[in-house]
Scaffold this motif. Structure first.
Motif, PDB file in Angstrom:
ATOM      1  N   ASP A   1       0.858  -1.184   0.000  1.00 12.07           N
ATOM      2  CA  ASP A   1       0.000   0.000   0.000  1.00 12.07           C
ATOM      3  C   ASP A   1       0.894   1.233   0.000  1.00 12.07           C
ATOM      4  N   PRO A   2       0.375   2.363  -0.508  1.00  9.89           N
ATOM      5  CA  PRO A   2       1.200   3.581  -0.523  1.00  9.89           C
ATOM      6  C   PRO A   2       1.805   3.900   0.851  1.00  9.89           C
ATOM      7  N   GLN A   3       1.031   3.701   1.904  1.00  6.88           N
ATOM      8  CA  GLN A   3       1.529   4.105   3.237  1.00  6.88           C
ATOM      9  C   GLN A   3       2.679   3.234   3.754  1.00  6.88           C
ATOM     10  N   ASN A   4       2.867   2.032   3.165  1.00  7.08           N
ATOM     11  CA  ASN A   4       4.061   1.276   3.589  1.00  7.08           C
ATOM     12  C   ASN A   4       5.051   1.054   2.435  1.00  7.08           C
ATOM     13  N   THR A   5       5.055   2.033   1.527  1.00  8.84           N
ATOM     14  CA  THR A   5       5.971   1.971   0.385  1.00  8.84           C
ATOM     15  C   THR A   5       6.897   3.187   0.378  1.00  8.84           C
ATOM     16  N   ALA A   6       8.179   2.923   0.168  1.00  2.00           N
ATOM     17  CA  ALA A   6       9.152   4.010   0.063  1.00  2.00           C
ATOM     18  C   ALA A   6       9.610   4.139  -1.380  1.00  2.00           C
ATOM     19  N   VAL A   7      10.077   5.313  -1.742  1.00  2.00           N
ATOM     20  CA  VAL A   7      10.714   5.472  -3.042  1.00  2.00           C
ATOM     21  C   VAL A   7      12.076   6.128  -2.828  1.00  2.00           C
ATOM     22  N   ILE A   8      13.086   5.563  -3.492  1.00  3.81           N
ATOM     23  CA  ILE A   8      14.452   6.093  -3.385  1.00  3.81           C
ATOM     24  C   ILE A   8      14.883   6.610  -4.753  1.00  3.81           C
ATOM     25  N   GLY A   9      15.303   7.865  -4.799  1.00  2.77           N
ATOM     26  CA  GLY A   9      15.752   8.417  -6.072  1.00  2.77           C
ATOM     27  C   GLY A   9      16.604   9.657  -5.876  1.00  2.77           C
ATOM     28  N   ASP A  10      17.244  10.092  -6.967  1.00  4.96           N
ATOM     29  CA  ASP A  10      18.170  11.225  -6.861  1.00  4.96           C
ATOM     30  C   ASP A  10      17.582  12.538  -7.372  1.00  4.96           C
ATOM     31  N   GLN A  11      16.341  12.505  -7.866  1.00  2.00           N
ATOM     32  CA  GLN A  11      15.812  13.741  -8.442  1.00  2.00           C
ATOM     33  C   GLN A  11      14.507  14.197  -7.786  1.00  2.00           C
ATOM     34  N   ILE A  12      14.512  15.443  -7.377  1.00  3.76           N
ATOM     35  CA  ILE A  12      13.331  16.012  -6.718  1.00  3.76           C
ATOM     36  C   ILE A  12      12.127  16.049  -7.660  1.00  3.76           C
ATOM     37  N   PHE A  13      12.368  16.449  -8.918  1.00  2.21           N
ATOM     38  CA  PHE A  13      11.227  16.684  -9.815  1.00  2.21           C
ATOM     39  C   PHE A  13      10.692  15.415 -10.479  1.00  2.21           C
ATOM     40  N   THR A  14      11.323  14.291 -10.252  1.00  2.92           N
ATOM     41  CA  THR A  14      10.771  13.040 -10.786  1.00  2.92           C
ATOM     42  C   THR A  14      10.469  12.085  -9.636  1.00  2.92           C
ATOM     43  N   ASP A  15      11.508  11.614  -8.945  1.00  2.00           N
ATOM     44  CA  ASP A  15      11.351  10.598  -7.897  1.00  2.00           C
ATOM     45  C   ASP A  15      10.574  11.135  -6.687  1.00  2.00           C
ATOM     46  N   ILE A  16      10.959  12.301  -6.214  1.00  2.00           N
ATOM     47  CA  ILE A  16      10.379  12.833  -4.969  1.00  2.00           C
ATOM     48  C   ILE A  16       8.974  13.396  -5.226  1.00  2.00           C
TER      49      ILE A  16
END
Ligand SMILES: [Mg+2]
Length: 170
Positions: free
Chosen positions: A108-123
């Motif tokens: 579910d979204p609430q227990n999923t993390a995303v790791i990335g280097d770009q604010i305007f795409t990943d974050i």
């Protein structure tokens, strides 16, 4: 909109990410970017370091999914040994690709993390779906001019954020 540009966590590299922090935030699934997050932009294959990290996270009980704006070929080549669920041509920050990754993870979204280097795409994309967003310092400076331009804006946003934290403390 502005808040969507602020990561929940900012670390140097996915290799320095502490499993405890993920566990504390009830994370079960991790969506991860390839370029400049796991390997430098020009690196075609997953190296030992990547394989070790993936094994460590899987062993700790996390489900992983690659989410990349790269082409099918780029992602397939990188993923050849890892064999992780993967989404290519993701067009991040589009929500659709993040939803697809979450579906592949079965989390579910609430227990999923995303790791990335770009604010305007990943974050931005991750925050739009209220994921636990983790920004890392990009591995390589071999980037498109456009990305370099975006980096400057990212620096300004982060500086503003840090200044606002400082002001709040005073
Ligand atoms: Mg990247």
């Amino acid at each position: 909109m502005r808040n969507n540009l602020i990561p929940k966590l900012h670390v140097n590299s996915p290799y320095e990410l502490e499993i405890e922090v993920l566990k504390k935030n009830s994370i079960e699934g991790i969506i991860i970017d390839i370029d400049n997050t796991l390997v430098p932009w020009s690196e075609k294959f997953a190296d030992e370091k990547v394989i070790e990290l993936v094994n460590k996270l899987v062993k700790a009980g996390f489900k992983l999914c690659i989410l990349s704006n790269g082409t099918k070929n780029r992602v397939a080549m990188f993923n050849r040994e890892l064999k992780l669920p993967a989404v290519h041509n993701a067009a991040k920050p589009s929500r659709a690709a993040f939803r697809k990754a979450i579906k592949l993870l079965g989390t579910d979204p609430q227990n999923t993390a995303v790791i990335g280097d770009q604010i305007f795409t990943d974050i931005l994309g991750g925050n739009r779906l209220e994921l636990f967003t983790i920004l890392v310092v990009p591995l390589s400076s071999k980037e498109f001019l456009w990305t370099r331009f975006v980096r400057q804006i990212e620096k300004m946003v982060l500086k503003k954020y840090k200044d606002s934290l400082k002001n709040n403390k005073e």
